[in-house]
Design an enzyme around this catalytic site. Structure first.
Site, PDB file in Angstrom:
ATOM      1  CE  LYS A  71     -15.080  68.376 -71.626  1.00  0.00           C
ATOM      2  NZ  LYS A  71     -14.985  67.511 -70.254  1.00  0.00           N
ATOM      3  CB  THR A  73      -8.534  61.868 -75.620  1.00  0.00           C
ATOM      4  OG1 THR A  73      -9.672  60.793 -75.503  1.00  0.00           O
ATOM      5  CG2 THR A  73      -7.661  61.498 -76.746  1.00  0.00           C
ATOM      6  NE  ARG A  94     -15.123  66.112 -64.355  1.00  0.00           N
ATOM      7  CZ  ARG A  94     -16.109  66.103 -65.118  1.00  0.00           C
ATOM      8  NH1 ARG A  94     -17.145  66.303 -64.359  1.00  0.00           N
ATOM      9  NH2 ARG A  94     -16.238  65.598 -66.277  1.00  0.00           N
ATOM     10  CE  LYS A 105     -19.108  61.988 -70.341  1.00  0.00           C
ATOM     11  NZ  LYS A 105     -17.680  61.270 -69.694  1.00  0.00           N
ATOM     12  CB  ALA A 273     -20.057  69.816 -65.840  1.00  0.00           C
ATOM     13  CG  PHE A 301     -21.068  67.604 -69.815  1.00  0.00           C
ATOM     14  CD1 PHE A 301     -21.011  66.573 -70.468  1.00  0.00           C
ATOM     15  CD2 PHE A 301     -21.555  67.563 -68.424  1.00  0.00           C
ATOM     16  CE1 PHE A 301     -21.577  65.138 -70.064  1.00  0.00           C
ATOM     17  CE2 PHE A 301     -22.186  66.339 -67.884  1.00  0.00           C
ATOM     18  CZ  PHE A 301     -22.258  65.121 -68.738  1.00  0.00           C
ATOM     19  CG  PHE A 381     -12.647  61.954 -85.768  1.00  0.00           C
ATOM     20  CD1 PHE A 381     -13.174  60.829 -85.590  1.00  0.00           C
ATOM     21  CD2 PHE A 381     -12.435  62.942 -84.796  1.00  0.00           C
ATOM     22  CE1 PHE A 381     -13.543  60.696 -84.161  1.00  0.00           C
ATOM     23  CE2 PHE A 381     -13.175  63.046 -83.468  1.00  0.00           C
ATOM     24  CZ  PHE A 381     -13.561  61.640 -83.364  1.00  0.00           C
ATOM     25  CD1 TRP A 409      -8.786  58.317 -79.314  1.00  0.00           C
ATOM     26  CD2 TRP A 409      -8.293  57.723 -81.513  1.00  0.00           C
ATOM     27  NE1 TRP A 409      -9.608  57.050 -79.458  1.00  0.00           N
ATOM     28  CE2 TRP A 409      -9.105  56.561 -80.789  1.00  0.00           C
ATOM     29  CE3 TRP A 409      -7.969  57.333 -82.726  1.00  0.00           C
ATOM     30  CZ2 TRP A 409      -9.618  55.400 -81.525  1.00  0.00           C
ATOM     31  CZ3 TRP A 409      -8.422  56.586 -83.484  1.00  0.00           C
ATOM     32  CH2 TRP A 409      -9.322  55.308 -83.002  1.00  0.00           C
TER      33      TRP A 409
END
Length: 556
Positions: A71, A73, A94, A105, A273, A301, A381, A409
């Site tokens: 997210k 990224t 954030r 994480k 969140a 999230f 991906f 990415w």
């Protein structure tokens, strides 16, 4: 592919003054923290007050999985790609918490060639905002216990103290503790608790305050305990507001850094969140909106948590109105929701994709409830097959939802051009008709039921007996018109993290409610959600190190 920290370290950063100059900001309008970080001065923020807002784009996602969604990224990649196609863009996100960085994480600076930098600074101490919030929180706790020790003029009932200490670390042994042991001079013995800094009400206040005056007003409303008559005792009554505000006077100023491609990024605040409201500061978002034509922000999230709270809490309390939503998913995550083991996600499996894509379907439906145009962005991906990509594309388009691929990415802004063009087209062709999920005057119980049934898909909501009494008390104290901040696990639409996909016929269990009077919302805790996480068996901290030249390794 190089690691995120290797890519970040090899990038050529511009001095932050040059990044700010893209927005017409002079060097003396910044408060610099070294060469590559700065805070925006109050004078600079005030100078933008009358300027027109740009477009506000919220980036959210499906429920997170071990497969990864990307997210942040995608948020950063979209800003870079918009800049690449000639649009004036800015990121507003954030700050990361130390707890996840050293836990499981990892950081929150994006990934690959779509990162904000300096990555290691951002993920660790940054400009000290979280330290300031932790200090303000614990100052209030210290003043509370000192007041009790020094005679307790406010008649605080030590069995009804609700203010908790905090630290920005995952440390399960601090969840439930005993303080005041030892001699009489060492304080009153009582049970106490720690929460992680990002769950502190001060973090929420920090992110919702318009300015210093509003910050102080909100700090004063914090309920720390109840007296023997059951009446709330506030931080203002403890005379703690001025000192707390002094600790936060620099922290309240938004921070500016840059992406790998030198797009300006404002990074400020960081409530989780799953246990808080999951959005960066209103001050940062509103300032960013004045600085560029496209402001890309995100909420933590999945959309069931972050986006719902962005709409129903942040927008309600700030007047913000989003112009569009980017809903991030990956083929791998959808197959994981369809029952595929993590080690097998690289193999084509259309049956599992069909089973798991219902999670995405629910989030598309949920965004639609708010009247905001939505585009699904599939974070690609290398293992994704053409058949899988086409399946997701058709699924979205059959439901009237825009669709785009992102390869930010691996390719940076070049990999986000399709996404950027489609986002611009969506905003030009579809106008938002933003609305809240519920009205402010709806009773608290009904608000909780509405979120649980409409957003999560629950068939029933069960309230513990103690919750019924708490809701009644909060209503009588005048907090009934506040929005609700649901504390729920992030992995499932339900309050059971093992129920993936789009669970049906489930019940949401509400085990506690309390008011964050300064923040301006009521918190409802579901299931077994923890406000102080613990470290995993092998924490990420074990792989982090620093060499003789001061270079940090192992951050991700």
């Amino acid at each position: 592919m190089k690691s995120d920290i290797e890519i970040a370290r090899e990038s050529e950063l511009l001095p932050i003054t040059e990044v700010a100059a893209q927005l017409g900001i002079e060097a003396d309008q910044l408060e610099q923290y070294g060469k590559y970080k700065a805070k925006l001065s109050n004078e600079l923020i005030n100078s933008y007050a009358e300027k027109k807002d740009g477009k506000l784009i919220l980036v959210t996602a499906i429920n997170p999985t071990p497969a990864g969604e990307g997210k942040t990224t995608t948020t950063i990649g979209l800003a870079d790609a918009l800049k690449r196609i000639g649009k004036k863009s800015i990121v507003a996100i954030r700050e990361p918490s130390l707890g996840p960085c050293f836990g499981i994480k990892g950081g929150a600076a994006g990934g690959g060639y779509a990162q904000v930098v300096p990555m290691d600074d951002l993920n660790l101490h940054f400009t000290g905002d979280f330290h300031a919030i932790t200090s303000a929180n614990n100052l209030l706790a210290a003043m509370l216990d000192n007041h009790i020790q020094q005679g307790n003029a406010l008649r605080i009932d030590t069995k009804q103290i609700v203010w908790k200490r905090c630290e920005d670390m995952n440390d399960r042994v601090l969840r439930n503790i005993t303080v005041g042991l030892g001699r009489k001079a060492d304080g009153v013995t009582r049970e106490d608790h720690f929460i992680i800094t990002v769950a502190s009400e001060i973090m929420a206040i920090f992110c919702l305050a318009k300015d210093m005056a509003d910050l102080k007003d909100r700090l004063g409303k914090i309920i720390v305990a109840y007296n023997y008559d059951g009446e709330p005792v506030t931080a203002k009554e403890l005379n703690a507001v001025g000192a707390m505000a002094a600790l936060l006077k620099d922290a309240i100023k938004p921070n500016m850094i840059q992406t790998l491609e030198h797009t300006p990024a404002i990074v400020h605040g960081g409530p989780f969140a799953n246990i808080a409201h999951g959005c960066n500061s209103i001050r940062a978002t509103k300032t960013a909106l004045k600085m560029a034509d496209y402001c890309i922000t995100e909420a933590g999230f999945g959309a069931d948590l972050g986006a719902e709270k962005f709409f129903d809490i942040k927008c309600r309390l700030s007047g913000l109105k989003p112009d569009g939503v980017v809903l991030v998913a990956t083929v791998r995550a959808l197959k994981y929701n369809g029952g595929v083991a993590k080690d097998d996600l690289g193999t084509e499996n259309l049956d599992a994709l069909a089973k798991g894509i219902v999670n995405l379907e629910k989030h598309i439906e949920n965004v639609g409830k708010y009247g905001v145009p939505c585009i699904v962005v599939l974070n690609r991906f290398v293992s994704d097959t053409e058949a899988e990509l086409e399946y997701v594309k058709k699924f979205c388009e059959d439901r009237g939802c825009e669709f785009a691929l992102s390869e930010s990415w691996g390719k940076g802004s070049e990999g986000g051009v399709e996404m950027a063009n489609k986002v611009v087209a969506m905003l030009e062709n579809k106008k938002a008709d933003f609305k809240f999920l519920y009205e402010s005057d709806m009773p608290l119980r009904e608000k909780i039921e509405t979120i649980s049934k409409e957003i999560y898909g629950a068939t029933d909501v069960v309230f513990d007996k103690s919750v019924e009494m708490q809701l009644d008390k909060l209503g009588k104290l005048g907090f009934g018109n506040m929005p609700v901040c649901m504390a729920k696990n992030q992995y499932s639409l339900s309050d059971d993290p093992t129920l993936l996909g789009r669970p049906k016929d489930f019940t949401i269990h509400i085990r506690e409610v309390y008011v964050s009077a300064g923040a301006g919302f009521v918190v409802a805790i579901t299931g077994n959600i923890m406000t102080m996480p613990g470290l995993p068996k092998v924490p990420a901290a074990e792989g982090i190190d620093v060499d003789d030249n001061g270079n940090i390794t192992g951050l991700f």
